[in-house]
Design a protein around this motif. Structure first.
Motif, short mmCIF file in Angstrom:
data_model
loop_
_atom_site.label_atom_id
_atom_site.label_comp_id
_atom_site.label_asym_id
_atom_site.label_seq_id
_atom_site.Cartn_x
_atom_site.Cartn_y
_atom_site.Cartn_z
N THR A 199 15.86 -29.67 -75.21
CA THR A 199 15.13 -28.47 -74.83
C THR A 199 16.08 -27.29 -74.91
N SER A 302 3.96 -28.06 -68.40
CA SER A 302 5.10 -28.94 -68.66
C SER A 302 4.69 -30.37 -68.98
N GLN A 441 9.39 -30.03 -81.24
CA GLN A 441 10.35 -29.06 -80.72
C GLN A 441 9.65 -27.81 -80.19
N LYS A 444 8.19 -28.61 -76.77
CA LYS A 444 9.21 -28.65 -75.73
C LYS A 444 9.71 -27.26 -75.37
N ASP A 445 10.05 -26.47 -76.39
CA ASP A 445 10.67 -25.18 -76.15
C ASP A 445 9.68 -24.10 -75.71
N GLN A 449 8.03 -24.92 -71.57
CA GLN A 449 8.85 -23.97 -70.81
C GLN A 449 8.12 -22.66 -70.51
#
Length: 459
Positions: A199, A302, A441, A444-445, A449
């Motif tokens: 992350t 999340s 990705q 996650k990012d 977040q």
């Protein structure tokens, strides 16, 4: 008012006031039951390839008469004779043909069948027809069925809402592949790879919105729908495709992942996206751009997981044909200075200032059942959050897709039409085929977040 409707009202008055009321009521109810049974029967012509001698414009092509959509129609050039032909796929025994005419109907016509599309046999001849909905009892066989019109009732062409052929045989229309199960081993491997991704911390000035996007442009048009009519080229109304340049009726997860040319950025989004084609005065208006947003509407993003490869999602209803006056839900709207300056004559479409353009936002469900990539109605494997959570039958949170569609037009009093019919029939399809790492990705990012990312997946 059509003759059957007038007759129905006459019978009803007889039922109410006639001496033999009991017998007539019984007959009336029986007749309704029979008509209801007829309505439930699926024509063997529905969704099959259709051709015609002519079409008034691109929005009234031959396929519109066999699409099962009462809001779309075939309309010919303004001359006699004309013909409309459907290919049933293989030989069939034909016992009924139903013609649902628009106001521009044919007085004189024949129905013919053929085994090879060359030698024809006439199974019905109608002279001085009255239009409306005509149900013809016939006795014939063949792979091809043709309507030949020789005398128009109006100065316009001939126009049919639906050309329905009933019987047995032919190749039955395939409405998707039913329940499509995920491969558990592939999904577990995808999840394991996702969990192993790092992350990347977001910067202090990041916009705190769960979002990344794919920036897409129009690529091609086909009367194909690889989700609803897989393998049946030409079985759908016209769609405007964006994303994977190979997308057609035969597209699969493997074919999309194996073809690396796309009209979307980033290049590692190989998904196919499509919407019904928009027409203005009979001419297609293709989007100037479509931004496909991936986000989250959940209070706690999340828990969001990446899409499983090959997930198919549909938003909207192609069969919904209702008026959309100002203030209705799910409106087309005007983006830009000046905004909306009025409505079309029918009230269903906005008219935009010369500094504004027609737009639409289409939002997809964001909770998945965790088991299926598709379902028989193409919707039952997806759902929406309940009390802010993906739970119950749809426990897996996935990115919330949203199409923001921009059209290079201001509109006019004439309004628009969609290939699927009225404005209310707007819908969209996503056949997802992302590179797993690129998708994972970004989830996650950006989404987990709650940090806004650009097309490249960067903060």
């Amino acid at each position: 008012m059509s003759p059957p409707a007038r007759a129905g009202r006459s019978r009803l008055r007889t039922i109410l006031f006639g001496a033999a009321a009991t017998t007539l009521v019984a007959s009336f109810i029986t007749g309704l039951a029979l008509r209801s049974a007829d309505a439930a029967e699926t024509p063997i012509s529905q969704g099959k390839p259709a051709t015609a001698s002519s079409a008034e414009n691109a929005a009234t092509a031959a396929s519109a008469a066999v699409d099962g959509n009462a809001g779309t129609r075939w309309s010919s050039a303004f001359s006699d004779p004309q013909w409309l032909q459907v290919d049933l796929g293989s030989s069939a025994t034909i016992n009924k043909v139903v013609l649902s005419w628009e106001n521009a109907y044919a007085k004189d016509f024949t129905i013919q069948t053929s085994a090879d599309g060359a030698a024809w046999t006439t199974i019905n001849t109608t002279v001085n027809g009255t239009g409306g909905t005509q149900t013809l009892t016939v006795n014939g066989s063949g792979r091809y069925v043709k309507l030949n019109t020789t005398k128009r009732a109006t100065q316009y062409g001939v126009s049919l809402w639906e050309f329905q052929v009933f019987g047995t045989g032919g190749t039955q229309p395939t409405q998707g592949a039913g329940w499509v199960n995920i491969d558990p081993a592939k999904w577990q491997a995808q999840v394991a790879a996702f969990n192993a991704l790092p992350t990347h911390p977001y910067p202090a000035n990041a916009v705190r919105v769960s979002e990344f996007n794919a920036a897409c442009t129009y690529d091609h048009s086909f009367k194909d729908d690889p989700i609803v009519f897989p393998g049946l080229a030409g079985a759908s109304h016209m769609h405007s495709f964006l994303g994977n340049k190979s997308a057609n009726a035969n597209s699969t997860t493997e074919s999309l992942l194996g073809y690396t040319q796309t009209s979307c950025g980033p290049a590692n989004d190989l998904s196919a996206y499509w919407i019904p084609t928009l027409y203005e005065n009979g001419v297609a208006v293709e989007p100037s751009g479509v931004t496909v947003y991936y986000g989250s509407r959940l209070p706690d993003p999340s828990v969001t997981m990446p899409f499983p490869q090959g997930l198919r999602i549909i938003s909207g209803d192609a069969k919904l044909q209702v008026a959309t006056p100002a203030g209705s839900p799910n409106q087309f709207w005007c983006a830009g200075a000046g905004g909306e300056i009025g409505r079309s004559t029918d009230g269903n479409w906005p008219r935009c200032a010369q500094t504004a353009f027609l737009n639409y936002q289409l939002v997809f469900p964001d909770c998945w059942d965790g088991v299926h990539l598709d379902s028989p109605d193409h919707k039952s494997h997806m759902g929406n959050a309940v009390n802010g959570k993906c739970q119950g039958a749809y426990p897996v949170a996935v990115p919330n897709i949203s199409f923001v569609i921009a059209y290079p037009t201001h509109g006019s009093a004439a309004g628009f039409t969609l290939a699927s019919g009225m404005a209310s029939s707007i819908h969209g399809d996503s056949f997802l085929a992302w590179d797993n790492t690129a998708m994972g990705q970004r989830v996650k990012d950006c989404i987990r977040q709650k940090a806004k990312c650009n097309t490249a997946g960067q903060f």
